[in-house]
Every structure is written in C-alpha cells, then in structure tokens.
Design a protein around this motif. Sequence first.
Motif, PDB file in Angstrom:
ATOM      1  N   ASP A 104      -2.867   2.925  10.150  1.00 10.95           N
ATOM      2  CA  ASP A 104      -3.093   1.041   9.405  1.00 10.95           C
ATOM      3  C   ASP A 104      -1.929   0.500  10.735  1.00 10.95           C
ATOM      4  O   ASP A 104      -1.126   1.137  12.619  1.00 10.95           O
ATOM      5  CB  ASP A 104      -1.524   1.775   9.079  1.00 10.95           C
ATOM      6  CG  ASP A 104      -0.326   1.016   8.848  1.00 10.95           C
ATOM      7  OD1 ASP A 104      -0.166  -0.153   8.631  1.00 10.95           O
ATOM      8  OD2 ASP A 104      -0.693   0.934   7.150  1.00 10.95           O
ATOM      9  N   HIS A 105      -2.290  -0.456  10.391  1.00 10.22           N
ATOM     10  CA  HIS A 105      -1.599  -1.306  12.142  1.00 10.22           C
ATOM     11  C   HIS A 105      -0.437  -1.760  12.121  1.00 10.22           C
ATOM     12  O   HIS A 105       0.596  -2.421  13.132  1.00 10.22           O
ATOM     13  CB  HIS A 105      -2.447  -3.214  11.666  1.00 10.22           C
ATOM     14  CG  HIS A 105      -3.442  -2.639  12.515  1.00 10.22           C
ATOM     15  ND1 HIS A 105      -4.484  -2.222  13.162  1.00 10.22           N
ATOM     16  CD2 HIS A 105      -4.813  -2.916  11.197  1.00 10.22           C
ATOM     17  CE1 HIS A 105      -5.812  -2.550  13.151  1.00 10.22           C
ATOM     18  NE2 HIS A 105      -6.387  -2.433  11.731  1.00 10.22           N
TER      19      HIS A 105
ATOM     20  N   ARG B  77      -1.172   8.712   1.439  1.00 11.10           N
ATOM     21  CA  ARG B  77      -3.196   8.232   1.635  1.00 11.10           C
ATOM     22  C   ARG B  77      -3.995   9.195   1.239  1.00 11.10           C
ATOM     23  O   ARG B  77      -4.785   9.193   0.538  1.00 11.10           O
ATOM     24  CB  ARG B  77      -3.318   7.404   2.937  1.00 11.10           C
ATOM     25  CG  ARG B  77      -2.425   6.369   3.444  1.00 11.10           C
ATOM     26  CD  ARG B  77      -2.603   5.210   3.279  1.00 11.10           C
ATOM     27  NE  ARG B  77      -1.892   4.353   3.471  1.00 11.10           N
ATOM     28  CZ  ARG B  77      -1.879   3.705   4.256  1.00 11.10           C
ATOM     29  NH1 ARG B  77      -2.388   4.213   5.022  1.00 11.10           N
ATOM     30  NH2 ARG B  77      -0.887   2.947   4.702  1.00 11.10           N
TER      31      ARG B  77
ATOM     32  N   THR C 298       1.178   7.519  15.460  1.00 10.70           N
ATOM     33  CA  THR C 298       0.726   8.368  14.642  1.00 10.70           C
ATOM     34  C   THR C 298       0.748   9.899  15.109  1.00 10.70           C
ATOM     35  O   THR C 298       0.320  10.212  15.819  1.00 10.70           O
ATOM     36  CB  THR C 298      -0.561   8.693  14.485  1.00 10.70           C
ATOM     37  OG1 THR C 298      -0.587   6.969  13.561  1.00 10.70           O
ATOM     38  CG2 THR C 298      -1.229   8.911  12.885  1.00 10.70           C
TER      39      THR C 298
ATOM     40  N   ALA D 210       2.205   5.323   0.972  1.00 14.00           N
ATOM     41  CA  ALA D 210       2.189   5.956   1.516  1.00 14.00           C
ATOM     42  C   ALA D 210       1.686   6.899   1.851  1.00 14.00           C
ATOM     43  O   ALA D 210       1.267   7.255   2.452  1.00 14.00           O
ATOM     44  CB  ALA D 210       3.887   5.857   2.739  1.00 14.00           C
TER      45      ALA D 210
ATOM     46  N   MET E  86       0.326  -1.504  -0.440  1.00 15.73           N
ATOM     47  CA  MET E  86      -0.016   0.028  -0.195  1.00 15.73           C
ATOM     48  C   MET E  86       0.945   0.907   0.057  1.00 15.73           C
ATOM     49  O   MET E  86       1.527   1.084   0.837  1.00 15.73           O
ATOM     50  CB  MET E  86      -0.804  -0.289   1.044  1.00 15.73           C
ATOM     51  CG  MET E  86      -1.783   1.314   1.341  1.00 15.73           C
ATOM     52  SD  MET E  86      -2.937   0.950   3.381  1.00 15.73           S
ATOM     53  CE  MET E  86      -4.199  -0.165   1.856  1.00 15.73           C
TER      54      MET E  86
ATOM     55  N   THR F 146       4.503   5.143   7.279  1.00 18.03           N
ATOM     56  CA  THR F 146       3.357   4.191   6.833  1.00 18.03           C
ATOM     57  C   THR F 146       2.339   4.487   6.020  1.00 18.03           C
ATOM     58  O   THR F 146       1.683   4.381   5.818  1.00 18.03           O
ATOM     59  CB  THR F 146       3.030   2.931   7.819  1.00 18.03           C
ATOM     60  OG1 THR F 146       2.589   3.666   8.937  1.00 18.03           O
ATOM     61  CG2 THR F 146       3.815   2.167   8.443  1.00 18.03           C
ATOM     62  N   ALA F 147       2.149   5.853   6.231  1.00 22.68           N
ATOM     63  CA  ALA F 147       1.458   6.252   5.856  1.00 22.68           C
ATOM     64  C   ALA F 147       1.180   7.811   5.900  1.00 22.68           C
ATOM     65  O   ALA F 147       1.873   8.117   7.123  1.00 22.68           O
ATOM     66  CB  ALA F 147      -0.508   6.425   6.655  1.00 22.68           C
TER      67      ALA F 147
END
Length: 141
Positions: free
Chosen positions: A25-26, A5, A31, A3, A1, A76-77
């Motif tokens: 995101d797991h 978003r 965050t 990063a 996926m 991750t995002a």
Amino acid sequence: MEAIRLLGIRETPLSVDEVLAAVGDHAAGGTTLFVGTVRDHDHGRPVTLLSYSAHPSAEDALRRVAEKVAADHPLTALAAVHRVGDLRLGDIAVIVAVAAPHRGGAFEASRRLIDDIKSEVPIWKHQVFADGSAEWVGACD
C-alpha cells in the motif's frame, strides 16, 4: 479500500510473496511480516513432525481477530494465513503481515495479530517427538 486484504486457513503451502503483495500500500510507511515455521524442538525435546487441525469455526474466528486488530490500530492493510495438515521441519505454519503509516503501528498491530490468533483461533497443534511420544498444544506457535 478495506484494511483486511487476505485471510485464510489452508491445507496447501503458504506464500510469503502472496501475503506481502496483499498488504502492499502506497499509504504505508512501514510493513511488518511474521513467518512462523516448524522448528526441530520444543521444550528441549526433538520434534520430527507437526500436524495442525482447525475447528470448522476457525476462519470465522480468524476474521473476528483481524477485525478487532484493524479497529484498534491505525493500519492500512492486514493479512493472515495459517496452514493445517501435516507439516515437516522448516515448513511455514503461519504468516501475518501488517502495513501502517508508521513502523511503530505496524509492529504493534502485527504482534497483537499473531498473539490473538494464537490465543483465540481454534487451531490445534499435534507434535510428534523423536522418541515416538506426542502431544497436543492449544494453538499455533
């Protein structure tokens, strides 16, 4: 996926919930969220109104900034939205969020993201002061 978003420059009110949901995101252990709002003063002078304007290339510049941050940081995002048009005191002008495996990475990437948006994305702020005077500022605060 991917990063990145969520990115956008909008004339409509911004949603903290939308931005947080975009970076959920797991794989993330941390965050960060930055919300820039219209304050009632600048340099000790009372502000009554702000208006943001964006160059037609602003969304492309926003994507370039986001891509650089994503490439340079282990995250991750990422999400970033900026508002344009007339805003009142307390309105949200910009939201950035970053999710990363660890909190340190999230903080570093988030700080870089908002700083680079401010310095590299062609968005200008026109602020009106209580005494009726006004000024243009190079980018968002």
